[in-house]
Design an enzyme around this catalytic site. Structure first.
Site, mmCIF file in Angstrom:
data_model
loop_
_atom_site.group_PDB
_atom_site.id
_atom_site.type_symbol
_atom_site.label_atom_id
_atom_site.label_comp_id
_atom_site.label_asym_id
_atom_site.label_seq_id
_atom_site.Cartn_x
_atom_site.Cartn_y
_atom_site.Cartn_z
ATOM 1 N N LYS A 273 13.663 4.586 -10.487
ATOM 2 C CA LYS A 273 13.526 5.384 -9.195
ATOM 3 C C LYS A 273 11.743 5.448 -8.945
ATOM 4 O O LYS A 273 11.372 5.406 -7.897
ATOM 5 C CB LYS A 273 13.742 6.768 -9.190
ATOM 6 C CG LYS A 273 15.137 6.868 -9.499
ATOM 7 C CD LYS A 273 15.815 8.392 -9.828
ATOM 8 C CE LYS A 273 17.034 8.606 -9.977
ATOM 9 N NZ LYS A 273 17.708 9.788 -10.354
ATOM 10 N N MET A 274 10.925 5.258 -10.129
ATOM 11 C CA MET A 274 9.828 5.171 -10.135
ATOM 12 C C MET A 274 9.271 3.873 -10.967
ATOM 13 O O MET A 274 9.989 3.525 -11.898
ATOM 14 C CB MET A 274 9.114 6.479 -10.743
ATOM 15 C CG MET A 274 7.649 6.551 -10.782
ATOM 16 S SD MET A 274 6.868 6.685 -9.177
ATOM 17 C CE MET A 274 7.479 8.146 -8.666
#
Lengths: 248, 248, 248, 248
Positions: B217-218
């Site tokens: 997600k990051m």
């Protein structure tokens, strides 16, 4: 809740007939389905997120799972896709998943199917299950789920029951969805709320049960401590204690 | 956010072109629409929920509104119902609401329409707006919104952008929905998270941005403090400070 | 802790020989003495502070006591004043209080006296006991307690023990006092910390045990989860659970 | 507060004559003295406590300092020891430290000396300063400080002032010490409390100002929001905002 090991307690409570309606997040149901399909959650109090990423592990605080679980869910939906086509709302869709799982499978989805406990998931698209449905729809296999129809059903349940008691664990969309159904029917007589959120920031998750009285989400004559109570504690600690104290 | 007076700051940020996609709760949009239709939110640090109930006020911590605002929203949808019939997803539905509001109206819904900023609301049924839609549907006026289609659109946006930066305010379904779109596209390069939730209970709302690295997600090479930061503060305090420091 | 009903668990742990040194607040000891002298703490989840004030009740969240308990403590010190005159430090002073209480009295002060467990109270003047001592001193009856001498004694204990294990409940001066004695002797081998304070504001109470490694308060080779752990929970919930799990 | 950079704001408030009495922790004064003697605090959002330990750095969340600062404090006390011999209480002792610092030195200890603002430190032995005093006393250089005498002085100040207003930052012993002096004199007319502690665990730090009304720590006729307010925020964020809004 499910990744943190709370599944068996929820199942235990459902088996004991103490839950009439379950409203939950898509995440909880996704993790429940993951375990139902044979995959696992692991525990570690040490981690390195880059190493986890490279090795294909997804972390949820001190719990993690293999990223490949998504393949299992995808496969499950691919195989059974036709059976879901006529799902009218999330309750119906989730019931169909439970029906497809093997009898006696230790999952919330299955036990709710067996015990005829309706599950509502207003934020279904916001989850691994939602992602897999989206994966099918982009290949032209549309699934029509009317999320507004859920609201209709749950309000009907709230209206027709003699008394309503609520247990909110952790807030979010499920809490608000239940509260709405009560606000537009007849309010809860009893309530327990377990959360570590604070009321001051003003969000729904941290709002006290007492606040619900102004809205009609809680009956105006419900008495604090006697009829309803806010428990400030991590639910993985408080829920087992509460259940242990009432189960016998 | 809106009941607590953050609307004008959000509008300010959108006007400055700093928000490309907005994902929010149905509650925020409902309160935005309430103000757009001429109703108000009030502030008081003292309250009695039974008295508020009897007088027809709904309380959100130290903010409250008249219960009759629901009538205004109902009227709005009743009058414009036909225009919403062909809404494909929440983004489309919300854009139509914005289009119907008067030009220059000080609302998030209107400014997003004017600035062509898409709004996604994965939990739309869980809100006052959702309730009013449900109110129409029970009288046979069905509205078909495909919540899975939202997921498709936002993933496309995340894929096609050169770089992705995220600002999470308070967690919940909106945070998770954005994170999913990044997990299944290419991860955020930058991130700011403002929340008073803790990571220990394990929920998505309190999860650190760093945890997102394990999921993708990051970005794995994003650097804490340099590229992303977790801000532990009530957003009604932190957001104005952050915006004040970058706006000029 | 004592007003919230934790006294008997502390006594139980001391009787089992699991506590070698107790460092606590003056408040805990004052409330312990109050119960030792026959007074009580009460519980209520509803309150009106003005009414409590008029009726002479002092509130500690959902616990309260009669304001007249101070009279009992005053009387106790007035009667026994001469016996305290030669107290060198708080450990000595508190031991003398324990000695004066009847044998078998269910109090922390008495059980520590009987089991020869030293009690240190670095913030003694900041408590009801401190107030009563001050009340005597203003009538010329001076009591000389050397608070720096406490530091000497506890560092000696930490130095001479084979291994040091610490349990911090709730932070504050007691936690810091123990940590100082370890920093200036040889560090803790094991640790448990129970607190709802967060690390981000930077105070000592919310500081993680891991942080202590930099200072030498915790041994550099102590392993998280294996040798030490931070428990994020209200101590009145966590402590009984922890004790129940190890007592047998 | 001092390690986190709040020193200059405190000094600013004292210079503006807005603080009549300061009650603080030994830690704050120790870090103030450290900077007064030319040492520094550093900031980093990444850390490894073992590496910090090996390199001689002490960490306070995202702030750290060299361990060798203790040598500087020790030297300061060694050099000036005789001047402290006749200190009667902590107020007197701390005034003497301020007197010894160079004129215009940017320290809380010095500015309080210059502005004749008394500083009380009921937990003085629980600090680096306390440790250095202890270090002297073990070589036979006794320092007699009567901590009960502080209580006498602060109660006298509270009694003789026309009105009392309090600002509590973060709780702990300083908050309780101030509250005791009010309980045994005449209660505060006004109050501001800044803390991230919650009331539910029942500790003094998280206790609401309203609770003080039952004890007489706050005047019974003080009005919430008008006369006193609880601010739920990290003090390093809230204090600069509050001061900025009133200083002009």
């Amino acid at each position: 809740m499910v990744p943190a090991g709370m599944k068996e307690i929820i199942i235990d409570i459902i088996k004991a007939g103490k839950i009439s309606v379950l409203v939950t997040t898509g995440a909880n149901l996704t993790h429940d389905l993951i375990e139902a399909l044979g995959e696992s959650h692991y525990h570690s109090d040490s981690w390195n997120d880059k190493v986890f990423h490279d090795k294909g592990f997804d972390r949820m605080y001190n719990v993690f799972m293999k990223n490949q679980v998504y393949g299992k869910i995808e496969e499950f939906f691919e195989k059974n896709w036709e059976k879901f086509r006529n799902s009218g709302n999330t309750r119906d869709f989730l019931e169909k998943i439970g029906e497809l799982l093997p009898e006696g499978n230790k999952s919330i989805l299955r036990i709710c199917y067996e015990k005829k406990v309706p599950i509502f998931c207003p934020g279904i698209s916001d989850s691994g299950i939602g992602l897999m449905v989206w994966g099918r729809t982009i290949s032209g296999k549309k699934l029509e789920i009317d999320v507004f129809d859920d609201m209709k059903e749950i309000i009907n349940i709230a209206w027709s029951s003699k008394k309503n008691g609520v247990i909110y664990i952790g807030g979010g969309v499920p809490k608000n969805f239940i509260q709405q159904s009560l606000q537009f029917s007849k309010g809860a007589n009893y309530g327990i709320q377990i959360t570590t959120d604070r009321p001051e920031p003003g969000g729904s998750s941290g709002a006290s049960l007492e606040e619900g009285i102004s809205w009609g989400k809680m009956k105006p004559d419900a008495k604090k401590e006697e009829d309803y109570i806010d428990v400030f504690c991590d639910a993985t600690i408080a829920l087992p204690l509460l259940w242990a104290s009432v189960k016998n």
